[in-house]
Design a protein around this motif. Structure first.
Motif, PDB file in Angstrom:
ATOM      1  N   SER A  62      21.678 -18.814  53.582  1.00 46.20           N
ATOM      2  CA  SER A  62      22.737 -18.169  52.791  1.00 46.20           C
ATOM      3  C   SER A  62      23.921 -17.739  53.642  1.00 46.20           C
ATOM      4  O   SER A  62      24.957 -17.332  53.104  1.00 46.20           O
ATOM      5  CB  SER A  62      22.179 -16.943  52.059  1.00 46.20           C
ATOM      6  N   GLY A  63      23.767 -17.793  54.957  1.00 48.71           N
ATOM      7  CA  GLY A  63      24.872 -17.440  55.833  1.00 48.71           C
ATOM      8  C   GLY A  63      24.695 -16.165  56.631  1.00 48.71           C
ATOM      9  O   GLY A  63      25.596 -15.775  57.386  1.00 48.71           O
ATOM     10  N   LEU A  64      23.553 -15.473  56.479  1.00 45.83           N
ATOM     11  CA  LEU A  64      23.295 -14.311  57.325  1.00 45.83           C
ATOM     12  C   LEU A  64      23.153 -14.798  58.761  1.00 45.83           C
ATOM     13  O   LEU A  64      22.373 -15.703  59.043  1.00 45.83           O
ATOM     14  CB  LEU A  64      22.036 -13.584  56.872  1.00 45.83           C
ATOM     15  N   SER A  65      23.897 -14.212  59.675  1.00 43.30           N
ATOM     16  CA  SER A  65      23.946 -14.735  61.040  1.00 43.30           C
ATOM     17  C   SER A  65      22.682 -14.411  61.821  1.00 43.30           C
ATOM     18  O   SER A  65      22.047 -13.378  61.588  1.00 43.30           O
ATOM     19  CB  SER A  65      25.157 -14.167  61.778  1.00 43.30           C
ATOM     20  N   PRO A  66      22.327 -15.270  62.773  1.00 40.45           N
ATOM     21  CA  PRO A  66      21.197 -14.953  63.648  1.00 40.45           C
ATOM     22  C   PRO A  66      21.362 -13.615  64.352  1.00 40.45           C
ATOM     23  O   PRO A  66      20.386 -12.882  64.540  1.00 40.45           O
ATOM     24  CB  PRO A  66      21.188 -16.120  64.641  1.00 40.45           C
ATOM     25  N   ILE A  67      22.592 -13.266  64.746  1.00 39.67           N
ATOM     26  CA  ILE A  67      22.809 -11.979  65.418  1.00 39.67           C
ATOM     27  C   ILE A  67      22.489 -10.832  64.484  1.00 39.67           C
ATOM     28  O   ILE A  67      21.823  -9.855  64.875  1.00 39.67           O
ATOM     29  CB  ILE A  67      24.257 -11.880  65.946  1.00 39.67           C
ATOM     30  N   ALA A  68      22.929 -10.902  63.224  1.00 37.38           N
ATOM     31  CA  ALA A  68      22.629  -9.839  62.265  1.00 37.38           C
ATOM     32  C   ALA A  68      21.124  -9.694  62.070  1.00 37.38           C
ATOM     33  O   ALA A  68      20.598  -8.582  61.973  1.00 37.38           O
ATOM     34  CB  ALA A  68      23.315 -10.121  60.929  1.00 37.38           C
ATOM     35  N   VAL A  69      20.427 -10.820  62.019  1.00 35.68           N
ATOM     36  CA  VAL A  69      18.968 -10.776  61.860  1.00 35.68           C
ATOM     37  C   VAL A  69      18.313 -10.124  63.072  1.00 35.68           C
ATOM     38  O   VAL A  69      17.479  -9.216  62.945  1.00 35.68           O
ATOM     39  CB  VAL A  69      18.402 -12.192  61.649  1.00 35.68           C
ATOM     40  N   LYS A  70      18.701 -10.581  64.270  1.00 34.96           N
ATOM     41  CA  LYS A  70      18.074 -10.040  65.478  1.00 34.96           C
ATOM     42  C   LYS A  70      18.381  -8.557  65.643  1.00 34.96           C
ATOM     43  O   LYS A  70      17.515  -7.775  66.069  1.00 34.96           O
ATOM     44  CB  LYS A  70      18.544 -10.823  66.723  1.00 34.96           C
ATOM     45  N   GLU A  71      19.594  -8.131  65.304  1.00 35.60           N
ATOM     46  CA  GLU A  71      19.935  -6.717  65.412  1.00 35.60           C
ATOM     47  C   GLU A  71      19.097  -5.877  64.445  1.00 35.60           C
ATOM     48  O   GLU A  71      18.702  -4.750  64.769  1.00 35.60           O
ATOM     49  CB  GLU A  71      21.429  -6.502  65.165  1.00 35.60           C
ATOM     50  N   THR A  72      18.818  -6.417  63.278  1.00 37.11           N
ATOM     51  CA  THR A  72      17.953  -5.729  62.314  1.00 37.11           C
ATOM     52  C   THR A  72      16.545  -5.578  62.880  1.00 37.11           C
ATOM     53  O   THR A  72      15.935  -4.510  62.787  1.00 37.11           O
ATOM     54  CB  THR A  72      17.918  -6.494  60.979  1.00 37.11           C
ATOM     55  N   VAL A  73      16.049  -6.644  63.477  1.00 40.19           N
ATOM     56  CA  VAL A  73      14.710  -6.598  64.063  1.00 40.19           C
ATOM     57  C   VAL A  73      14.650  -5.601  65.218  1.00 40.19           C
ATOM     58  O   VAL A  73      13.732  -4.779  65.310  1.00 40.19           O
ATOM     59  CB  VAL A  73      14.276  -7.999  64.540  1.00 40.19           C
ATOM     60  N   TYR A  74      15.637  -5.659  66.114  1.00 40.50           N
ATOM     61  CA  TYR A  74      15.635  -4.735  67.248  1.00 40.50           C
ATOM     62  C   TYR A  74      15.603  -3.276  66.784  1.00 40.50           C
ATOM     63  O   TYR A  74      14.842  -2.454  67.304  1.00 40.50           O
ATOM     64  CB  TYR A  74      16.888  -4.926  68.103  1.00 40.50           C
ATOM     65  N   GLN A  75      16.432  -2.953  65.797  1.00 34.87           N
ATOM     66  CA  GLN A  75      16.529  -1.563  65.349  1.00 34.87           C
ATOM     67  C   GLN A  75      15.236  -1.081  64.689  1.00 34.87           C
ATOM     68  O   GLN A  75      14.955   0.117  64.666  1.00 34.87           O
ATOM     69  CB  GLN A  75      17.709  -1.400  64.393  1.00 34.87           C
TER      70      GLN A  75
END
Length: 233
Positions: A62-75
């Motif tokens: 859908s266009g959610l960026s890999p960086i946005a995903v990884k930042e969510t996981v890290y937090q």
């Protein structure tokens, strides 16, 4: 195995509820990227690895960026703990590697080991108020909260401050048993622009993945937060 083959009646009703009711309910919709981000956070909160991998593929498509995903996981580390976060980091890296995304991704840190406490305290004050400038002095856990949770993670780029506070709300809502913290972060969200109506839509979109009890508890926490904020005024 495909649940449409093994469990066709269940699959039909769940798909109808999700696609025809939750996604189409007037006044309860979110943009696609926000919706996928909060659902991924909620799935980590309730430890739903299988569903996480399914939704992650859809989110990236859908266009959610890999960086946005990884930042969510890290937090998630600070709200779920390393032990509960780690499997999702592995699932994320596996899927990104399968899709040819080079790892590691571009770094997003903006603090150093020397200034993380100072900058973390500043972020806490923005979200929760000026009283947070002294809260870190109450003991080591409060100091770690400021330096590690807020200084190491909330200061990173890749997600906005409002997005970071939003995924925190979802981590807490989905794992349950954190109602005092959920109420506090409902206030934090409303303080920085994620208003009550928006948070209610967030709960609606997460409900199929976390169930009714935790969704209803989250609504109660939002109402409690709103009432307490009005009483202060």
């Amino acid at each position: 195995m495909d649940i449409y083959e093994t469990d066709p009646e269940f699959a039909e009703r769940f798909a109808y509820f999700l696609q025809n009711e939750v996604l189409q309910e007037p006044g309860q919709q979110l943009d696609s990227k926000t919706r996928y981000m909060i659902i991924l956070a909620a799935l980590m909160g309730c430890q739903a690895e299988g569903a996480y991998r399914e939704v992650l593929a859809e989110a990236l498509d859908s266009g959610l960026s890999p960086i946005a995903v990884k930042e969510t996981v890290y937090q998630a580390t600070d709200y779920l703990g390393y032990g509960k976060m780690l499997p999702f980091l592995h699932r994320t890296n596996e899927l990104l590697s399968e899709r040819g995304v080079p790892l590691p991704l571009k770094g997003q840190a903006t603090t150093t080991l020397d200034d993380r406490l100072e900058k973390g305290v500043q972020i806490q004050a923005v979200i929760f108020g000026e009283q947070m400038k002294e809260a870190w002095k109450a003991g080591p856990i409060n100091r770690w909260l400021a330096a590690n949770c807020f200084g190491d993670y909330y200061t990173r780029t890749g997600l906005s401050l409002a997005q970071r506070e939003l995924i925190t709300f979802c981590f807490l809502m989905a794992q349950g048993g954190c109602e005092p913290q959920l109420t506090a972060h409902a206030k934090g969200n409303m303080n920085i622009g994620n208003d009550k109506d928006f948070l209610m839509r967030v709960i609606s979109q997460c409900l199929p993945y976390i169930g009714y009890p935790r969704s209803l508890n989250a609504i109660a926490c939002i109402n409690r937060a709103e009432k307490e904020m009005q009483e202060v005024k």
